[in-house]
Design a protein around this motif. Structure first.
Motif, PDB file in Angstrom:
ATOM      1  N   PHE A 221       0.775  -1.108   0.084  1.00  0.00           N
ATOM      2  CA  PHE A 221       0.107   0.227  -0.244  1.00  0.00           C
ATOM      3  C   PHE A 221       1.250   0.932   0.154  1.00  0.00           C
ATOM      4  CE2 PHE A 221      -2.297   3.740   1.723  1.00  0.00           C
ATOM      5  CZ  PHE A 221      -3.590   2.879   0.837  1.00  0.00           C
ATOM      6  N   SER A 222       1.050   2.336  -0.664  1.00  0.00           N
ATOM      7  CA  SER A 222       1.428   3.283  -0.795  1.00  0.00           C
ATOM      8  C   SER A 222       0.980   4.238  -0.543  1.00  0.00           C
ATOM      9  CB  SER A 222       1.755   3.382  -2.742  1.00  0.00           C
ATOM     10  OG  SER A 222       2.222   4.484  -2.639  1.00  0.00           O
ATOM     11  N   PHE A 223       0.927   5.090   0.580  1.00  0.00           N
ATOM     12  CA  PHE A 223       0.278   6.314   0.907  1.00  0.00           C
ATOM     13  C   PHE A 223       0.038   7.459  -0.106  1.00  0.00           C
ATOM     14  CE2 PHE A 223       0.622   3.810   4.764  1.00  0.00           C
ATOM     15  CZ  PHE A 223      -0.795   4.059   5.722  1.00  0.00           C
ATOM     16  N   LYS A 224       1.116   7.575  -0.724  1.00  0.00           N
ATOM     17  CA  LYS A 224       1.375   8.721  -2.383  1.00  0.00           C
ATOM     18  C   LYS A 224      -0.077   8.755  -3.113  1.00  0.00           C
ATOM     19  CE  LYS A 224       5.425  10.606  -2.964  1.00  0.00           C
ATOM     20  NZ  LYS A 224       6.182  10.999  -3.564  1.00  0.00           N
ATOM     21  N   SER A 225      -0.080   6.989  -2.934  1.00  0.00           N
ATOM     22  CA  SER A 225      -1.043   7.029  -4.477  1.00  0.00           C
ATOM     23  C   SER A 225      -2.450   6.913  -3.924  1.00  0.00           C
ATOM     24  CB  SER A 225      -0.008   6.168  -5.066  1.00  0.00           C
ATOM     25  OG  SER A 225      -0.457   4.577  -4.694  1.00  0.00           O
ATOM     26  N   TRP A 226      -2.150   6.399  -2.432  1.00  0.00           N
ATOM     27  CA  TRP A 226      -3.315   5.627  -2.156  1.00  0.00           C
ATOM     28  C   TRP A 226      -3.983   5.052  -2.559  1.00  0.00           C
ATOM     29  CZ3 TRP A 226      -3.758   7.120   3.138  1.00  0.00           C
ATOM     30  CH2 TRP A 226      -5.004   6.055   3.422  1.00  0.00           C
ATOM     31  N   GLY A 227      -3.376   3.425  -2.644  1.00  0.00           N
ATOM     32  CA  GLY A 227      -3.848   2.594  -3.192  1.00  0.00           C
ATOM     33  C   GLY A 227      -2.940   1.296  -2.879  1.00  0.00           C
ATOM     34  N   TRP A 228      -3.586   0.177  -3.309  1.00  0.00           N
ATOM     35  CA  TRP A 228      -3.348  -1.448  -3.428  1.00  0.00           C
ATOM     36  C   TRP A 228      -2.522  -1.881  -4.671  1.00  0.00           C
ATOM     37  CZ3 TRP A 228      -1.538  -4.065   1.478  1.00  0.00           C
ATOM     38  CH2 TRP A 228      -2.287  -3.537   2.876  1.00  0.00           C
ATOM     39  N   SER A 229      -0.953  -2.459  -4.119  1.00  0.00           N
ATOM     40  CA  SER A 229      -0.938  -3.039  -5.700  1.00  0.00           C
ATOM     41  C   SER A 229      -0.073  -4.478  -5.168  1.00  0.00           C
ATOM     42  CB  SER A 229       0.497  -2.092  -6.621  1.00  0.00           C
ATOM     43  OG  SER A 229       1.256  -2.552  -5.200  1.00  0.00           O
ATOM     44  N   ARG A 230      -0.206  -5.089  -6.548  1.00  0.00           N
ATOM     45  CA  ARG A 230       0.074  -6.612  -5.411  1.00  0.00           C
ATOM     46  C   ARG A 230       1.235  -6.980  -6.233  1.00  0.00           C
ATOM     47  NH1 ARG A 230      -4.042 -12.112  -6.762  1.00  0.00           N
ATOM     48  NH2 ARG A 230      -2.019 -13.554  -5.998  1.00  0.00           N
ATOM     49  N   ILE A 231       2.537  -7.468  -5.124  1.00  0.00           N
ATOM     50  CA  ILE A 231       3.827  -7.476  -6.032  1.00  0.00           C
ATOM     51  C   ILE A 231       3.458  -9.580  -6.116  1.00  0.00           C
ATOM     52  CG2 ILE A 231       6.120  -7.969  -5.208  1.00  0.00           C
ATOM     53  CD1 ILE A 231       4.619  -5.073  -5.020  1.00  0.00           C
ATOM     54  N   TYR A 232       3.006  -9.873  -7.915  1.00  0.00           N
ATOM     55  CA  TYR A 232       3.284 -11.271  -7.762  1.00  0.00           C
ATOM     56  C   TYR A 232       4.731 -12.004  -7.596  1.00  0.00           C
ATOM     57  CZ  TYR A 232      -1.802 -10.071  -9.961  1.00  0.00           C
ATOM     58  OH  TYR A 232      -2.994  -9.803  -9.829  1.00  0.00           O
ATOM     59  N   ASP A 233       5.967 -11.308  -8.273  1.00  0.00           N
ATOM     60  CA  ASP A 233       6.832 -11.335  -7.965  1.00  0.00           C
ATOM     61  C   ASP A 233       7.516 -12.076  -6.373  1.00  0.00           C
ATOM     62  OD1 ASP A 233       7.420 -11.151 -10.915  1.00  0.00           O
ATOM     63  OD2 ASP A 233       8.446  -8.951 -10.025  1.00  0.00           O
ATOM     64  N   LEU A 234       6.869 -11.581  -5.421  1.00  0.00           N
ATOM     65  CA  LEU A 234       7.052 -11.934  -4.177  1.00  0.00           C
ATOM     66  C   LEU A 234       6.059 -13.133  -3.946  1.00  0.00           C
ATOM     67  CD1 LEU A 234       8.892 -10.793  -2.069  1.00  0.00           C
ATOM     68  CD2 LEU A 234       7.009  -9.861  -1.369  1.00  0.00           C
ATOM     69  N   GLU A 235       5.621 -13.370  -4.582  1.00  0.00           N
ATOM     70  CA  GLU A 235       4.789 -14.711  -4.568  1.00  0.00           C
ATOM     71  C   GLU A 235       5.083 -16.225  -5.255  1.00  0.00           C
ATOM     72  OE1 GLU A 235       0.590 -13.540  -6.526  1.00  0.00           O
ATOM     73  OE2 GLU A 235       1.147 -12.096  -4.319  1.00  0.00           O
ATOM     74  N   ARG A 236       6.081 -15.460  -6.319  1.00  0.00           N
ATOM     75  CA  ARG A 236       6.482 -16.837  -7.213  1.00  0.00           C
ATOM     76  C   ARG A 236       8.085 -17.263  -6.210  1.00  0.00           C
ATOM     77  NH1 ARG A 236       4.422 -13.901 -11.603  1.00  0.00           N
ATOM     78  NH2 ARG A 236       6.380 -13.023 -11.406  1.00  0.00           N
ATOM     79  N   VAL A 237       8.832 -15.623  -5.263  1.00  0.00           N
ATOM     80  CA  VAL A 237       9.862 -16.248  -5.271  1.00  0.00           C
ATOM     81  C   VAL A 237       9.136 -17.390  -3.496  1.00  0.00           C
ATOM     82  CG1 VAL A 237      11.779 -15.731  -3.752  1.00  0.00           C
ATOM     83  CG2 VAL A 237      10.684 -14.784  -5.899  1.00  0.00           C
ATOM     84  N   CYS A 238       7.932 -17.348  -2.600  1.00  0.00           N
ATOM     85  CA  CYS A 238       7.536 -17.308  -1.510  1.00  0.00           C
ATOM     86  C   CYS A 238       7.349 -18.497  -1.597  1.00  0.00           C
ATOM     87  CB  CYS A 238       7.206 -16.860  -0.576  1.00  0.00           C
ATOM     88  SG  CYS A 238       8.085 -15.078  -0.385  1.00  0.00           S
ATOM     89  N   THR A 239       7.262 -19.166  -2.508  1.00  0.00           N
ATOM     90  CA  THR A 239       6.347 -20.277  -2.912  1.00  0.00           C
ATOM     91  C   THR A 239       6.682 -21.403  -2.150  1.00  0.00           C
ATOM     92  OG1 THR A 239       7.143 -20.539  -5.503  1.00  0.00           O
ATOM     93  CG2 THR A 239       4.577 -20.287  -4.343  1.00  0.00           C
ATOM     94  N   THR A 240       8.893 -21.813  -1.715  1.00  0.00           N
ATOM     95  CA  THR A 240       9.044 -22.626  -0.873  1.00  0.00           C
ATOM     96  C   THR A 240       9.297 -22.600   0.216  1.00  0.00           C
ATOM     97  OG1 THR A 240      10.949 -20.579  -1.276  1.00  0.00           O
ATOM     98  CG2 THR A 240      10.637 -22.891  -3.573  1.00  0.00           C
ATOM     99  N   PHE A 241       8.376 -21.512   0.877  1.00  0.00           N
ATOM    100  CA  PHE A 241       8.234 -21.166   2.038  1.00  0.00           C
ATOM    101  C   PHE A 241       7.289 -21.789   2.873  1.00  0.00           C
ATOM    102  CE2 PHE A 241      11.406 -18.134   1.113  1.00  0.00           C
ATOM    103  CZ  PHE A 241      12.610 -18.280   1.192  1.00  0.00           C
ATOM    104  N   ASP A 242       6.948 -22.987   3.911  1.00  0.00           N
ATOM    105  CA  ASP A 242       6.208 -22.690   4.322  1.00  0.00           C
ATOM    106  C   ASP A 242       5.010 -21.657   5.669  1.00  0.00           C
ATOM    107  OD1 ASP A 242       8.093 -26.204   5.306  1.00  0.00           O
ATOM    108  OD2 ASP A 242       6.423 -25.175   3.577  1.00  0.00           O
ATOM    109  N   ARG A 243       6.334 -20.909   6.415  1.00  0.00           N
ATOM    110  CA  ARG A 243       5.423 -19.566   6.734  1.00  0.00           C
ATOM    111  C   ARG A 243       6.967 -18.330   6.188  1.00  0.00           C
ATOM    112  NH1 ARG A 243       4.186 -21.034  12.889  1.00  0.00           N
ATOM    113  NH2 ARG A 243       5.981 -22.389  12.458  1.00  0.00           N
ATOM    114  N   LEU A 244       6.183 -17.308   7.508  1.00  0.00           N
ATOM    115  CA  LEU A 244       7.295 -16.218   7.096  1.00  0.00           C
ATOM    116  C   LEU A 244       7.181 -15.285   8.394  1.00  0.00           C
ATOM    117  CD1 LEU A 244       7.056 -14.486   3.604  1.00  0.00           C
ATOM    118  CD2 LEU A 244       8.929 -16.091   4.302  1.00  0.00           C
TER     119      LEU A 244
END
Length: 418
Positions: A221-244
């Protein structure tokens, strides 16, 4: 002729008086007001239009931060404690101060709007929920609220950022608010200096009724643009983890997210640390250092603007620091200290200069510990609390003039004392 000279002299004197007054006011604005507490500055806004404009400016708010006194903020769920702990140059904790702002009231309107119909027909239902501590930055406190509605079988959730000193807050709904089953389980809040923006990074879990098929999403979430953006690359990298971990560290505008360690981690050589550049939303992977498996417990902190790891064995602690953020191989052991230095205490927070806030139970007490010094130094003053605290979180806190209402759009304001 004499009359004209007198008028000219009067004009010159008036101009000098005006210049002197303006010069004096500028000196006051630049040298005196930044050193005053927020409560006083809020009152001084009514002195004149010039003072109001100067004190309300973002530039003055940032400059004021340089003179603010750092304290620890302590939030406990039970008993409901909201306190500030200040400390002196000798690491002595002072008596706690009550935080004059009800953090839960940031969510009161949202709760009542959503539950008005239920309460109207079923008044025996008491609105309740979970307020979680996300983080603090520049006098702003970020919280996350979750409430599960048993009647409608849905979860209400939202973030809020408040400034306790100003008694102001902004509420931030979940991304795609129509999906009530989207719940944040890990998060970070802070300031990204390179883009002059405050951001929230969160890992959301999508509950779909099947625990084995639950999915997760990462949003920023950016307060400057006042909106959420989804980070798909982070989801692809983190699929190897059970928990963070819930704890997220940020150094030089790069967010480091570490995995929770389990007894099977020695069998997982591909374990990584995830990095997210908060200025450009770029994802990077960092290798998990093999020497970390030699320790029983590993905690990540930021000390002196460096990513730091506190590693424990049965009888000692090692403190490692990443000297060059551009060189992942630049880890260096700063010092080693005996486990007796901490005793029964557990580290719950670290100052920006590397002093640790320790917490011990039975009795409940807090103490600042400098692990870099010998245990035989003069003991520091501790603060005791009756009973045991169910701790929501602790953080570094300063009074500030930075308004959460000025960070973005769609905001709310409360003016209340508790």
């Amino acid at each position: 002729m004499a009359e004209m000279e007198k008028n000219n002299n009067d004009d010159d004197n008036s101009l000098e008086t005006l210049n002197a007054t303006a010069f004096s006011e500028n000196l006051i604005i630049d040298l005196i007001l930044p050193r005053l507490p927020v409560k006083t500055l809020v009152r001084f806004k009514s002195v004149s239009k010039f003072w109001y404009s100067a004190i309300s400016s973002p530039q003055f708010a940032k400059f004021h931060l340089k003179f603010s006194i750092h304290k620890f903020i302590i939030l406990a769920d039970y008993p409901p404690i909201r306190l500030l702990l200040s400390y002196d140059e000798h690491n002595n904790l002072n008596d706690s101060e009550k935080l004059g702002f009800s953090l839960e009231l940031c969510f009161t309107k949202q709760i009542h709007q959503e539950l008005h119909q239920i309460l109207q027909f079923q008044p025996e239902i008491t609105p309740s929920g979970v307020v979680e501590f996300v983080g603090t930055c520049n006098g702003l406190v970020c919280l996350y609220f979750r409430y599960f509605d048993l009647v409608k079988d849905k979860t209400l959730a939202s973030f809020a950022v408040c400034n306790p000193a100003l008694h102001e807050h902004s509420e931030i709904p979940n991304p795609d608010g129509s999906r009530e089953e989207l719940v944040a389980l890990a998060y970070w809040f802070g300031y990204v200096s390179s883009v002059d923006d405050y951001k929230i990074v969160a890992k959301f879990v999508l509950f779909n009724g099947d625990a084995e098929r639950e999915t997760f999403e990462f949003h920023v979430f950016s307060f400057k643009s006042w909106g959420w953006s989804r980070i798909y690359d982070l989801e692809r990298v983190c699929t190897t983890f059970d928990r963070l971990t819930r704890e997220v560290m940020v150094v030089n505008d790069v967010l480091y997210w570490t995995p929770l360690l389990t007894s099977t981690d020695r069998l997982r050589p591909k374990r990584k640390i995830v990095g997210l550049n908060l200025a450009y939303d770029q994802v990077k992977e960092f290798s998990w250092m093999e020497w970390l498996f030699e320790y029983i417990n590993v905690d990540f902190f930021v000390i002196n603007e460096c990513l730091t790891i506190i590693c424990s064995t049965l009888n000692h602690y090692d403190i490692w620091s990443l000297k060059d953020p551009n060189n992942w191989g630049s880890w260096e052991k700063l010092f080693c200290t005996s486990s007796n230095q901490l005793g029964s205490m557990r580290i719950v927070n670290v100052t920006c200069t590397g002093k640790f806030l320790g917490r011990s139970y039975l009795p409940e007490r807090f103490k600042i510990i400098d692990l870099s010094k010998n245990i035989n130094v003069e003991p520091q003053r501790e603060v005791y609390f009756p009973g045991n605290l169910v701790l929501l979180g602790t953080g570094d806190y300063v009074e500030s003039l930075i308004s959460p209402i000025g960070l973005g759009k769609s905001t709310k304001k409360e003016d209340h004392e508790v």
